[in-house]
Motif scaffolding. Structure first.
Motif, PDB file in Angstrom:
ATOM      1  N   GLY A  19       0.831  -1.207   0.000  1.00 47.40           N
ATOM      2  CA  GLY A  19       0.000   0.000   0.000  1.00 47.40           C
ATOM      3  C   GLY A  19       0.861   1.250   0.000  1.00 47.40           C
ATOM      4  N   GLY A  20       1.974   1.177   0.721  1.00 47.67           N
ATOM      5  CA  GLY A  20       2.928   2.294   0.703  1.00 47.67           C
ATOM      6  C   GLY A  20       3.505   2.504  -0.690  1.00 47.67           C
ATOM      7  N   LEU A  21       3.860   1.400  -1.349  1.00 49.22           N
ATOM      8  CA  LEU A  21       4.367   1.515  -2.722  1.00 49.22           C
ATOM      9  C   LEU A  21       3.289   2.050  -3.673  1.00 49.22           C
ATOM     10  N   THR A  22       2.050   1.579  -3.490  1.00 50.97           N
ATOM     11  CA  THR A  22       0.941   2.067  -4.311  1.00 50.97           C
ATOM     12  C   THR A  22       0.733   3.560  -4.078  1.00 50.97           C
ATOM     13  N   THR A  23       0.822   3.964  -2.819  1.00 44.75           N
ATOM     14  CA  THR A  23       0.685   5.382  -2.485  1.00 44.75           C
ATOM     15  C   THR A  23       1.800   6.198  -3.131  1.00 44.75           C
ATOM     16  N   LEU A  24       3.016   5.660  -3.129  1.00 46.91           N
ATOM     17  CA  LEU A  24       4.125   6.358  -3.799  1.00 46.91           C
ATOM     18  C   LEU A  24       3.865   6.487  -5.296  1.00 46.91           C
ATOM     19  N   VAL A  25       3.343   5.437  -5.916  1.00 46.80           N
ATOM     20  CA  VAL A  25       2.986   5.519  -7.338  1.00 46.80           C
ATOM     21  C   VAL A  25       1.936   6.611  -7.524  1.00 46.80           C
ATOM     22  N   ASN A  26       0.891   6.577  -6.688  1.00 49.14           N
ATOM     23  CA  ASN A  26      -0.187   7.559  -6.795  1.00 49.14           C
ATOM     24  C   ASN A  26       0.332   8.976  -6.603  1.00 49.14           C
ATOM     25  N   TRP A  27       1.048   9.204  -5.520  1.00 49.51           N
ATOM     26  CA  TRP A  27       1.562  10.545  -5.239  1.00 49.51           C
ATOM     27  C   TRP A  27       2.578  10.987  -6.277  1.00 49.51           C
ATOM     28  N   GLY A  28       3.466  10.081  -6.660  1.00 51.02           N
ATOM     29  CA  GLY A  28       4.484  10.434  -7.655  1.00 51.02           C
ATOM     30  C   GLY A  28       3.865  10.887  -8.956  1.00 51.02           C
ATOM     31  N   VAL A  29       2.918  10.110  -9.450  1.00 51.99           N
ATOM     32  CA  VAL A  29       2.245  10.484 -10.704  1.00 51.99           C
ATOM     33  C   VAL A  29       1.461  11.776 -10.507  1.00 51.99           C
ATOM     34  N   TYR A  30       0.751  11.886  -9.369  1.00 54.85           N
ATOM     35  CA  TYR A  30      -0.027  13.089  -9.083  1.00 54.85           C
ATOM     36  C   TYR A  30       0.859  14.340  -9.050  1.00 54.85           C
ATOM     37  N   PHE A  31       1.935  14.280  -8.270  1.00 50.23           N
ATOM     38  CA  PHE A  31       2.799  15.448  -8.134  1.00 50.23           C
ATOM     39  C   PHE A  31       3.486  15.797  -9.453  1.00 50.23           C
ATOM     40  N   ILE A  32       3.862  14.802 -10.228  1.00 50.71           N
ATOM     41  CA  ILE A  32       4.474  15.075 -11.541  1.00 50.71           C
ATOM     42  C   ILE A  32       3.489  15.806 -12.440  1.00 50.71           C
ATOM     43  N   PHE A  33       2.268  15.286 -12.543  1.00 49.52           N
ATOM     44  CA  PHE A  33       1.294  15.920 -13.436  1.00 49.52           C
ATOM     45  C   PHE A  33       0.767  17.237 -12.892  1.00 49.52           C
ATOM     46  N   ASN A  34       0.625  17.351 -11.570  1.00 51.66           N
ATOM     47  CA  ASN A  34       0.116  18.588 -10.986  1.00 51.66           C
ATOM     48  C   ASN A  34       1.187  19.683 -10.951  1.00 51.66           C
ATOM     49  N   ASP A  35       2.399  19.338 -10.537  1.00 51.87           N
ATOM     50  CA  ASP A  35       3.441  20.343 -10.329  1.00 51.87           C
ATOM     51  C   ASP A  35       4.384  20.523 -11.521  1.00 51.87           C
ATOM     52  N   VAL A  36       4.748  19.431 -12.195  1.00 47.23           N
ATOM     53  CA  VAL A  36       5.719  19.523 -13.282  1.00 47.23           C
ATOM     54  C   VAL A  36       5.019  19.804 -14.607  1.00 47.23           C
ATOM     55  N   VAL A  37       4.022  18.971 -14.924  1.00 49.15           N
ATOM     56  CA  VAL A  37       3.282  19.152 -16.177  1.00 49.15           C
ATOM     57  C   VAL A  37       2.306  20.318 -16.046  1.00 49.15           C
ATOM     58  N   ASN A  38       1.928  20.609 -14.795  1.00 50.03           N
ATOM     59  CA  ASN A  38       1.080  21.752 -14.462  1.00 50.03           C
ATOM     60  C   ASN A  38      -0.339  21.633 -15.021  1.00 50.03           C
ATOM     61  N   ILE A  39      -0.925  20.436 -14.860  1.00 52.24           N
ATOM     62  CA  ILE A  39      -2.329  20.293 -15.234  1.00 52.24           C
ATOM     63  C   ILE A  39      -3.188  20.421 -13.978  1.00 52.24           C
ATOM     64  N   LYS A  99      -4.115  16.191  -0.693  1.00 50.38           N
ATOM     65  CA  LYS A  99      -3.923  14.870  -1.293  1.00 50.38           C
ATOM     66  C   LYS A  99      -3.394  13.878  -0.256  1.00 50.38           C
ATOM     67  N   ILE A 100      -2.458  14.304   0.527  1.00 54.42           N
ATOM     68  CA  ILE A 100      -1.877  13.432   1.548  1.00 54.42           C
ATOM     69  C   ILE A 100      -2.923  13.077   2.615  1.00 54.42           C
ATOM     70  N   ILE A 101      -3.689  14.050   3.057  1.00 56.54           N
ATOM     71  CA  ILE A 101      -4.686  13.822   4.104  1.00 56.54           C
ATOM     72  C   ILE A 101      -5.769  12.845   3.647  1.00 56.54           C
ATOM     73  N   VAL A 102      -6.325  13.056   2.466  1.00 59.21           N
ATOM     74  CA  VAL A 102      -7.430  12.197   2.029  1.00 59.21           C
ATOM     75  C   VAL A 102      -6.953  10.793   1.639  1.00 59.21           C
ATOM     76  N   SER A 103      -5.683  10.644   1.349  1.00 54.10           N
ATOM     77  CA  SER A 103      -5.149   9.314   1.023  1.00 54.10           C
ATOM     78  C   SER A 103      -5.297   8.339   2.187  1.00 54.10           C
ATOM     79  N   VAL A 104      -5.191   8.828   3.403  1.00 53.49           N
ATOM     80  CA  VAL A 104      -5.324   7.976   4.587  1.00 53.49           C
ATOM     81  C   VAL A 104      -6.713   7.325   4.612  1.00 53.49           C
ATOM     82  N   ILE A 105      -7.728   8.092   4.324  1.00 51.68           N
ATOM     83  CA  ILE A 105      -9.100   7.573   4.330  1.00 51.68           C
ATOM     84  C   ILE A 105      -9.266   6.501   3.262  1.00 51.68           C
ATOM     85  N   THR A 106      -8.757   6.747   2.068  1.00 60.16           N
ATOM     86  CA  THR A 106      -8.938   5.787   0.981  1.00 60.16           C
ATOM     87  C   THR A 106      -8.142   4.508   1.212  1.00 60.16           C
TER      88      THR A 106
END
Length: 145
Positions: free
Chosen positions: A22-42, A115-122
């Motif tokens: 689950g930690g690895l899945t969360t890293l995949v989720n956050w990594g992709v999220y942060f890349i697209f949100n912060d780097v790609v800027n969508i 994103k970090i806060i709501v991930s705990v619930i999911t």
């Protein structure tokens, strides 16, 4: 001491594996999220959906194989598990997206912190859905326990 640790690991192997993968899945989720949100800027919601797809594919494979040690490779079993897994994850992503919108749009919180806060619930919702429904153990008559 070593024996006690080994016994605890055996007793809680599934939960420990879920937390690890689950930690690895969360890293995949956050990594992709942060890349697209912060780097790609969508937009944060688009980044959320892209991250969700990547994380769900990863999570299905590791949950089936390593967490719940599920060996049902029949066409019917795989179809059922895939539909249920993606369905549950779709619902939890809806919850996550709504909570993200609430925190970002209404409470004016940082999208990354939200994103970090709501991930705990999911994570909690997804564990119980996987354990009790999707990858439930079957008894000798092939009925869910």
């Amino acid at each position: 001491m070593k024996q006690k640790i080994k016994e605890l690991f055996i007793k809680y192997r599934e939960l420990i594996s879920y937390v690890f993968f689950g930690g690895l899945t969360t890293l995949v989720n956050w990594g992709v999220y942060f890349i697209f949100n912060d780097v790609v800027n969508i937009h944060y919601q688009a980044a959320q959906w892209i991250a969700w797809v990547a994380a769900v594919i990863f999570a299905f494979v590791v949950n089936k194989r390593y967490v719940f040690n599920d060996n049902d490779m029949t066409k019917q079993g795989l179809a059922r598990q895939t539909l249920e897994f993606f369905g549950v994850r779709l619902i939890s992503n809806g919850v996550e997206s709504l909570l993200l919108a609430l925190m970002v749009e209404t409470m004016h919180m940082s999208s990354n912190i939200s994103k970090i806060i709501v991930s705990v619930i999911t994570v909690i919702l997804n564990y119980f859905a996987s354990k009790l429904w999707i990858f439930r153990k079957k008894n000798v008559n092939n009925k869910a326990k």
